[in-house]
Design a protein around this motif. Structure first.
Motif, mmCIF file in Angstrom:
data_model
loop_
_atom_site.group_PDB
_atom_site.id
_atom_site.type_symbol
_atom_site.label_atom_id
_atom_site.label_comp_id
_atom_site.label_asym_id
_atom_site.label_seq_id
_atom_site.Cartn_x
_atom_site.Cartn_y
_atom_site.Cartn_z
ATOM 1 N N ILE A 141 27.399 44.900 29.486
ATOM 2 C CA ILE A 141 26.846 43.689 28.864
ATOM 3 C C ILE A 141 27.777 42.485 29.026
ATOM 4 O O ILE A 141 27.372 41.350 28.804
ATOM 5 C CB ILE A 141 26.574 43.908 27.360
ATOM 6 C CG1 ILE A 141 27.869 44.280 26.632
ATOM 7 C CG2 ILE A 141 25.509 44.953 27.140
ATOM 8 C CD1 ILE A 141 27.749 44.333 25.121
ATOM 9 N N TYR A 142 29.004 42.718 29.444
ATOM 10 C CA TYR A 142 29.994 41.643 29.563
ATOM 11 C C TYR A 142 29.935 40.892 30.891
ATOM 12 O O TYR A 142 30.548 39.843 31.025
ATOM 13 C CB TYR A 142 31.407 42.209 29.397
ATOM 14 C CG TYR A 142 31.632 42.910 28.079
ATOM 15 C CD1 TYR A 142 31.585 42.207 26.885
ATOM 16 C CD2 TYR A 142 31.884 44.265 28.023
ATOM 17 C CE1 TYR A 142 31.779 42.839 25.667
ATOM 18 C CE2 TYR A 142 32.091 44.912 26.815
ATOM 19 C CZ TYR A 142 32.030 44.190 25.639
ATOM 20 O OH TYR A 142 32.227 44.820 24.449
ATOM 21 N N LYS A 143 29.218 41.407 31.877
ATOM 22 C CA LYS A 143 29.263 40.854 33.233
ATOM 23 C C LYS A 143 28.967 39.350 33.296
ATOM 24 O O LYS A 143 29.717 38.600 33.880
ATOM 25 C CB LYS A 143 28.308 41.597 34.160
ATOM 26 C CG LYS A 143 28.413 41.107 35.589
ATOM 27 C CD LYS A 143 27.449 41.844 36.485
ATOM 28 C CE LYS A 143 27.684 41.528 37.930
ATOM 29 N NZ LYS A 143 27.289 40.229 38.346
ATOM 30 N N GLY A 144 27.918 38.886 32.700
ATOM 31 C CA GLY A 144 27.522 37.483 32.815
ATOM 32 C C GLY A 144 28.251 36.520 31.885
ATOM 33 O O GLY A 144 28.104 35.315 32.008
ATOM 34 N N VAL A 145 29.030 37.054 30.964
ATOM 35 C CA VAL A 145 29.658 36.201 29.951
ATOM 36 C C VAL A 145 31.179 36.266 30.016
ATOM 37 O O VAL A 145 31.863 36.036 29.026
ATOM 38 C CB VAL A 145 29.163 36.581 28.536
ATOM 39 C CG1 VAL A 145 27.688 36.280 28.380
ATOM 40 C CG2 VAL A 145 29.452 38.028 28.221
ATOM 41 N N THR A 146 31.696 36.541 31.194
ATOM 42 C CA THR A 146 33.137 36.728 31.359
ATOM 43 C C THR A 146 33.731 35.666 32.278
ATOM 44 O O THR A 146 33.178 35.363 33.331
ATOM 45 C CB THR A 146 33.411 38.125 31.960
ATOM 46 O OG1 THR A 146 32.861 39.099 31.079
ATOM 47 C CG2 THR A 146 34.880 38.375 32.137
ATOM 48 N N ASN A 147 34.874 35.103 31.871
ATOM 49 C CA ASN A 147 35.612 34.182 32.728
ATOM 50 C C ASN A 147 36.430 34.943 33.759
ATOM 51 O O ASN A 147 36.452 34.581 34.929
ATOM 52 C CB ASN A 147 36.578 33.330 31.895
ATOM 53 C CG ASN A 147 35.891 32.165 31.246
ATOM 54 O OD1 ASN A 147 34.952 31.610 31.792
ATOM 55 N ND2 ASN A 147 36.341 31.808 30.067
ATOM 56 N N LYS A 148 37.115 35.976 33.300
ATOM 57 C CA LYS A 148 38.047 36.685 34.157
ATOM 58 C C LYS A 148 38.263 38.090 33.626
ATOM 59 O O LYS A 148 38.197 38.319 32.413
ATOM 60 C CB LYS A 148 39.381 35.941 34.187
ATOM 61 C CG LYS A 148 40.377 36.429 35.206
ATOM 62 C CD LYS A 148 41.637 35.593 35.181
ATOM 63 C CE LYS A 148 41.398 34.367 36.042
ATOM 64 N NZ LYS A 148 42.634 33.711 36.441
ATOM 65 N N VAL A 149 38.534 39.017 34.542
ATOM 66 C CA VAL A 149 38.909 40.385 34.180
ATOM 67 C C VAL A 149 40.325 40.589 34.695
ATOM 68 O O VAL A 149 40.607 40.349 35.871
ATOM 69 C CB VAL A 149 37.945 41.412 34.808
ATOM 70 C CG1 VAL A 149 38.339 42.825 34.420
ATOM 71 C CG2 VAL A 149 36.517 41.129 34.398
ATOM 72 N N ILE A 150 41.219 41.002 33.807
ATOM 73 C CA ILE A 150 42.637 41.129 34.152
ATOM 74 C C ILE A 150 43.053 42.589 34.050
ATOM 75 O O ILE A 150 42.746 43.259 33.067
ATOM 76 C CB ILE A 150 43.503 40.268 33.215
ATOM 77 C CG1 ILE A 150 43.018 38.814 33.234
ATOM 78 C CG2 ILE A 150 44.966 40.351 33.616
ATOM 79 C CD1 ILE A 150 43.647 37.944 32.175
ATOM 80 N N PHE A 151 43.761 43.067 35.086
ATOM 81 C CA PHE A 151 44.228 44.445 35.131
ATOM 82 C C PHE A 151 45.747 44.491 35.005
ATOM 83 O O PHE A 151 46.451 43.757 35.689
ATOM 84 C CB PHE A 151 43.814 45.108 36.447
ATOM 85 C CG PHE A 151 42.325 45.250 36.591
ATOM 86 C CD1 PHE A 151 41.676 46.378 36.116
ATOM 87 C CD2 PHE A 151 41.574 44.263 37.194
ATOM 88 C CE1 PHE A 151 40.310 46.516 36.239
ATOM 89 C CE2 PHE A 151 40.197 44.390 37.328
ATOM 90 C CZ PHE A 151 39.565 45.522 36.850
ATOM 91 N N TYR A 152 46.231 45.367 34.123
ATOM 92 C CA TYR A 152 47.662 45.544 33.889
ATOM 93 C C TYR A 152 48.053 46.996 34.124
ATOM 94 O O TYR A 152 47.262 47.904 33.873
ATOM 95 C CB TYR A 152 48.026 45.198 32.439
ATOM 96 C CG TYR A 152 47.818 43.766 32.059
ATOM 97 C CD1 TYR A 152 48.799 42.816 32.310
ATOM 98 C CD2 TYR A 152 46.654 43.351 31.433
ATOM 99 C CE1 TYR A 152 48.622 41.488 31.943
ATOM 100 C CE2 TYR A 152 46.463 42.024 31.068
ATOM 101 C CZ TYR A 152 47.453 41.104 31.329
ATOM 102 O OH TYR A 152 47.268 39.792 30.970
ATOM 103 N N ASN A 153 49.294 47.189 34.548
ATOM 104 C CA ASN A 153 49.876 48.523 34.557
ATOM 105 C C ASN A 153 50.192 48.823 33.097
ATOM 106 O O ASN A 153 50.974 48.119 32.475
ATOM 107 C CB ASN A 153 51.136 48.553 35.419
ATOM 108 C CG ASN A 153 51.764 49.911 35.486
ATOM 109 O OD1 ASN A 153 51.842 50.630 34.494
ATOM 110 N ND2 ASN A 153 52.214 50.263 36.673
ATOM 111 N N ASN A 154 49.587 49.855 32.564
ATOM 112 C CA ASN A 154 49.702 50.111 31.128
ATOM 113 C C ASN A 154 51.099 50.579 30.716
ATOM 114 O O ASN A 154 51.506 50.387 29.579
ATOM 115 C CB ASN A 154 48.653 51.118 30.672
ATOM 116 C CG ASN A 154 48.412 51.089 29.205
ATOM 117 O OD1 ASN A 154 48.543 50.054 28.565
ATOM 118 N ND2 ASN A 154 48.061 52.220 28.653
#
Length: 98
Positions: free
Chosen positions: A76-89
């Motif tokens: 549900i987040y696809k159309g309402v997202t500016n950016k997706v950020i990936f981190y090494n946990n």
């Protein structure tokens, strides 16, 4: 943090774990989408955070990121997202953003 397929921090998580998962994905929502934010314990709201499945910890990082992003695109987040950020946990270092 060991690259294990089971939760090793003692929390007993079976699928994902905020401590043991290899990748952390933060979904940065656009303004005006506060209803999709998650309520924290101190009554504040935060952007959704997903952790990679523990069973994928031994896979290459890029493969994990690609599969997490595919799941995100169906959410549900696809159309309402500016950016997706990936981190090494484990190191908390930025890996990439899309």
């Amino acid at each position: 943090m060991k690259e294990n397929s089971k939760c090793s921090c003692g929390a007993g998580n079976k699928i994902t774990c905020p401590n043991c998962s290899k990748i952390k994905m933060v979904i940065m929502l656009k303004n005006g989408n506060s209803e999709l934010k998650l309520k924290t314990t101190n009554n504040r709201y935060a952007n959704p955070v997903w952790y990679s499945p523990l069973s994928k910890n031994r896979k290459p990082i890029q493969l994990i990121i690609d599969s997490m992003y595919k799941r995100f695109e169906k959410s549900i987040y696809k159309g309402v997202t500016n950016k997706v950020i990936f981190y090494n946990n484990s190191t908390k270092e930025l890996i990439t953003s899309k």
